[in-house]
Design a protein around this motif. Structure first.
Motif, mmCIF file in Angstrom:
data_model
loop_
_atom_site.group_PDB
_atom_site.id
_atom_site.type_symbol
_atom_site.label_atom_id
_atom_site.label_comp_id
_atom_site.label_asym_id
_atom_site.label_seq_id
_atom_site.Cartn_x
_atom_site.Cartn_y
_atom_site.Cartn_z
ATOM 1 N N ASP A 161 -8.354 3.261 17.951
ATOM 2 C CA ASP A 161 -7.662 4.258 18.761
ATOM 3 C C ASP A 161 -8.409 4.349 20.093
ATOM 4 O O ASP A 161 -9.568 4.770 20.117
ATOM 5 C CB ASP A 161 -7.701 5.606 18.016
ATOM 6 C CG ASP A 161 -6.988 6.712 18.793
ATOM 7 O OD1 ASP A 161 -6.626 6.488 19.965
ATOM 8 O OD2 ASP A 161 -6.808 7.792 18.206
ATOM 9 N N LEU A 217 1.447 6.507 8.791
ATOM 10 C CA LEU A 217 1.092 5.294 8.052
ATOM 11 C C LEU A 217 1.717 5.273 6.669
ATOM 12 O O LEU A 217 1.819 4.216 6.053
ATOM 13 C CB LEU A 217 -0.432 5.209 7.876
ATOM 14 C CG LEU A 217 -1.215 4.470 8.946
ATOM 15 C CD1 LEU A 217 -2.673 4.458 8.584
ATOM 16 C CD2 LEU A 217 -0.690 3.061 9.110
ATOM 17 N N THR A 266 -3.223 7.038 3.101
ATOM 18 C CA THR A 266 -3.831 7.857 4.143
ATOM 19 C C THR A 266 -5.293 8.146 3.837
ATOM 20 O O THR A 266 -5.922 8.948 4.503
ATOM 21 C CB THR A 266 -3.082 9.185 4.273
ATOM 22 O OG1 THR A 266 -3.049 9.783 2.985
ATOM 23 C CG2 THR A 266 -1.677 8.985 4.770
ATOM 24 N N ARG A 267 -5.812 7.535 2.783
ATOM 25 C CA ARG A 267 -7.187 7.741 2.362
ATOM 26 C C ARG A 267 -7.455 9.214 2.042
ATOM 27 O O ARG A 267 -8.558 9.716 2.221
ATOM 28 C CB ARG A 267 -8.164 7.274 3.451
ATOM 29 C CG ARG A 267 -9.355 6.629 2.800
ATOM 30 C CD ARG A 267 -10.222 5.926 3.777
ATOM 31 N NE ARG A 267 -10.103 4.509 3.587
ATOM 32 C CZ ARG A 267 -9.982 3.656 4.540
ATOM 33 N NH1 ARG A 267 -9.952 4.047 5.768
ATOM 34 N NH2 ARG A 267 -9.902 2.377 4.271
ATOM 35 N N GLY A 269 -4.241 9.776 17.049
ATOM 36 C CA GLY A 269 -4.702 9.026 15.874
ATOM 37 C C GLY A 269 -4.304 9.730 14.585
ATOM 38 O O GLY A 269 -3.885 9.094 13.619
ATOM 39 N N PHE A 270 -4.392 11.062 14.591
ATOM 40 C CA PHE A 270 -4.007 11.833 13.414
ATOM 41 C C PHE A 270 -2.513 11.665 13.133
ATOM 42 O O PHE A 270 -2.092 11.441 11.992
ATOM 43 C CB PHE A 270 -4.342 13.313 13.648
ATOM 44 C CG PHE A 270 -3.870 14.238 12.560
ATOM 45 C CD1 PHE A 270 -4.566 14.331 11.367
ATOM 46 C CD2 PHE A 270 -2.727 15.007 12.738
ATOM 47 C CE1 PHE A 270 -4.130 15.193 10.355
ATOM 48 C CE2 PHE A 270 -2.293 15.875 11.733
ATOM 49 C CZ PHE A 270 -2.993 15.958 10.548
ATOM 50 N N SER A 319 -11.236 0.941 12.705
ATOM 51 C CA SER A 319 -10.976 1.021 11.262
ATOM 52 C C SER A 319 -10.561 -0.343 10.754
ATOM 53 O O SER A 319 -9.610 -0.944 11.270
ATOM 54 C CB SER A 319 -9.833 1.984 10.968
ATOM 55 O OG SER A 319 -10.240 3.279 11.210
ATOM 56 N N GLN A 336 -11.044 12.430 14.953
ATOM 57 C CA GLN A 336 -9.861 11.658 15.335
ATOM 58 C C GLN A 336 -9.210 12.321 16.536
ATOM 59 O O GLN A 336 -9.304 13.552 16.685
ATOM 60 C CB GLN A 336 -8.834 11.735 14.201
ATOM 61 C CG GLN A 336 -8.749 10.530 13.321
ATOM 62 C CD GLN A 336 -7.654 10.723 12.262
ATOM 63 O OE1 GLN A 336 -7.405 11.818 11.783
ATOM 64 N NE2 GLN A 336 -7.025 9.635 11.898
ATOM 65 N N TYR A 382 -3.426 19.225 12.605
ATOM 66 C CA TYR A 382 -4.546 18.488 13.221
ATOM 67 C C TYR A 382 -5.763 19.397 13.383
ATOM 68 O O TYR A 382 -6.897 19.019 13.063
ATOM 69 C CB TYR A 382 -4.091 17.932 14.572
ATOM 70 C CG TYR A 382 -5.204 17.342 15.408
ATOM 71 C CD1 TYR A 382 -5.863 16.193 14.984
ATOM 72 C CD2 TYR A 382 -5.594 17.930 16.613
ATOM 73 C CE1 TYR A 382 -6.888 15.647 15.740
ATOM 74 C CE2 TYR A 382 -6.608 17.390 17.371
ATOM 75 C CZ TYR A 382 -7.260 16.247 16.929
ATOM 76 O OH TYR A 382 -8.279 15.710 17.669
ATOM 77 N N HIS A 390 -0.649 9.253 13.955
ATOM 78 C CA HIS A 390 -0.405 7.892 13.481
ATOM 79 C C HIS A 390 -0.802 7.773 12.015
ATOM 80 O O HIS A 390 -0.090 7.178 11.209
ATOM 81 C CB HIS A 390 -1.185 6.900 14.334
ATOM 82 C CG HIS A 390 -1.096 5.515 13.807
ATOM 83 N ND1 HIS A 390 0.102 4.854 13.654
ATOM 84 C CD2 HIS A 390 -2.049 4.676 13.330
ATOM 85 C CE1 HIS A 390 -0.120 3.668 13.133
ATOM 86 N NE2 HIS A 390 -1.408 3.542 12.914
ATOM 87 N N TRP A 391 -1.954 8.341 11.663
ATOM 88 C CA TRP A 391 -2.418 8.360 10.266
ATOM 89 C C TRP A 391 -1.333 8.937 9.370
ATOM 90 O O TRP A 391 -1.031 8.428 8.307
ATOM 91 C CB TRP A 391 -3.701 9.190 10.222
ATOM 92 C CG TRP A 391 -4.219 9.598 8.886
ATOM 93 C CD1 TRP A 391 -5.059 8.888 8.073
ATOM 94 C CD2 TRP A 391 -3.983 10.845 8.197
ATOM 95 N NE1 TRP A 391 -5.347 9.602 6.935
ATOM 96 C CE2 TRP A 391 -4.697 10.804 6.985
ATOM 97 C CE3 TRP A 391 -3.230 11.984 8.493
ATOM 98 C CZ2 TRP A 391 -4.687 11.853 6.068
ATOM 99 C CZ3 TRP A 391 -3.217 13.032 7.577
ATOM 100 C CH2 TRP A 391 -3.944 12.952 6.392
ATOM 101 N N TRP A 392 -0.690 9.987 9.877
ATOM 102 C CA TRP A 392 0.366 10.649 9.110
ATOM 103 C C TRP A 392 1.524 9.678 8.876
ATOM 104 O O TRP A 392 2.082 9.574 7.793
ATOM 105 C CB TRP A 392 0.835 11.891 9.873
ATOM 106 C CG TRP A 392 1.630 12.841 9.063
ATOM 107 C CD1 TRP A 392 2.901 12.638 8.609
ATOM 108 C CD2 TRP A 392 1.228 14.136 8.602
ATOM 109 N NE1 TRP A 392 3.313 13.729 7.893
ATOM 110 C CE2 TRP A 392 2.312 14.669 7.871
ATOM 111 C CE3 TRP A 392 0.081 14.898 8.746
ATOM 112 C CZ2 TRP A 392 2.270 15.924 7.277
ATOM 113 C CZ3 TRP A 392 0.050 16.157 8.155
ATOM 114 C CH2 TRP A 392 1.126 16.655 7.428
#
Ligand SMILES: CC(C)(COP(=O)(O)OP(=O)(O)OC[C@H]1O[C@@H](n2cnc3c(N)ncnc32)[C@H](O)[C@@H]1OP(=O)(O)O)[C@@H](O)C(=O)NCCC(=O)NCCS
Length: 338
Positions: A255, A47, A122-123, A40-41, A263, A36, A19, A43-45
């Motif tokens: 978030d 996803l 994850t874009r 949030g990070f 988003s 972020q 992070y 969670h992004w992971w």
């Protein structure tokens, strides 16, 4: 340098190290995207929602210098490994990126993959003009579809204008009714949400890539993970009046630890229901819903394939402005640098 595998769900120290690297690099790599939160990070992971490996690179003195998330799909794209690779900004141009790429390429090959690609989920694509873009060119990666990252800045002027647009869209969408909810999709809407979401399969995607496989279990698991991470989820769907079948859906997440930015998730209209301005309507109704519940909200971020003209036109009508162009990349395995 050493590269160690870690367990993202339980190894908080390693996740925090990743992070910190990501946020330190944000001004260089993603200058127009908001910071972020750690949650949030994480969670992004998650996803990715598919089998994956997490790798942390450290210097000989133990300082974390880079990381790689390697996603190994087991239901679609089974010959592909998707990678998100980031090096600490103060450690760049010292060969760490090349070494991590070689490491991930080796792991991908070991997992039976013949292609290493950036991940859509994850874009983790590369911004045109960024260090990652120049690195990708150097290592001989092919680049794919351009994705436009756009931001909608909320203002009184915009909201006033959207009122007129909403009236026109409502007239075009006569015969449809709207349904909305907050949080994970309730059981009564799960099947229809999954079905209409499957219509995303005709959205533009990179050549040779299969659409993601979605079923009710995966929709539920993804949303429950988001809710467990404290994310606020919003959905607006349209259905033909008097029926239970969804014709369109849009989803958005926020978030609460960075409540100024939301988003955009999927927006999709079933092929047979296209041409009634449903895509525009569900997004305007979504805006009403989210503003009502998120008083700190200032902007919404979205990403769309540049070739997806219908979606990008809707976004332009809604006041979205393009801030950056991102591109996927891919390398053959074992050919290429690994
Ligand atoms: C892309 C990234 C991983 C590269 O990490 P790195 O450790 O700096 O990479 P390397 O030192 O191995 O660079 C290898 C070569 O790539 C090229 N390169 C890398 N960054 C460059 C830059 N900013 N400008 C020009 N060329 C660059 C150079 O040819 C470099 O060799 P050189 O330094 O001897 O000239 C790093 O910039 C990064 O984390 N970017 C953000 C995330 C990203 O875009 N990841 C890639 C896709 S997921």
């Amino acid at each position: 340098m050493r590269v160690d595998q870690f367990e993202p769900l339980t190894d908080t120290d390693s996740m925090r190290a990743c992070y910190r690297i990501m946020e330190a690099a944000r001004p260089v790599d993603h200058p127009f995207l908001q910071p972020q939160s750690f949650e949030g990070f994480s969670h992004w992971w998650q996803l990715a929602g598919r089998p994956q490996q997490a790798w942390l690179a450290s210097s000989d003195s133990g300082e974390p210098v880079g990381f790689c998330q390697l996603v190994l799909p087991d239901r679609d794209n089974v010959a592909v490994a998707f990678a998100a690779l980031v090096v600490s900004p103060i450690r760049r141009r010292a060969g760490i990126g090349t070494a991590l790429l070689a490491h991930c390429g080796g792991q991908a090959r070991r997992a039976g993959r013949n292609l290493l690609a950036s991940t859509d989920l994850t874009r983790a694509k590369v911004r045109d003009g960024s260090p990652g873009g120049r690195f990708s060119a150097t290592v001989g990666a092919r680049t794919g579809l351009a994705e436009l990252i756009s931001i909608q800045e909320l203002s009184q002027e915009l909201l006033g204008r959207l009122g007129e647009l909403r009236s026109a869209a409502t007239r075009s969408a006569a015969g449809y009714e709207l349904v909305s909810w907050r949080g994970p999709t309730p059981a009564e809407h799960l099947e229809q949400t999954t079905r209409v979401g499957a219509a995303m399969s005709d959205a533009p995607r990179d050549a040779g890539r299969e659409p993601d496989t979605w079923d009710a279990d995966r929709v539920m698991a993804t949303q429950q993970a988001a809710a467990a991470a404290g994310m606020h989820l919003y959905s607006v769907a349209a259905r033909r009046s008097g029926t239970s079948e969804f014709a369109a859906i849009t989803q958005l997440s926020l978030d609460p630890r960075s409540p100024e930015t939301a988003s955009q998730g999927i927006t999709v209209v079933r092929p047979r229901d296209r041409g009634h301005r449903l895509g525009l309507l569900v997004k305007i109704v979504m805006l009403d819903l989210v503003i009502q519940h998120e008083p700190a909200l200032r902007h919404i971020m979205t990403g769309n394939a540049e070739s997806n003209v219908h979606m990008t036109r809707i976004n332009a009508e809604l006041g979205y402005e393009v801030r950056g162009v991102y591109r996927s990349w891919e390398l053959d395995l074992p050919a290429g640098v690994v």
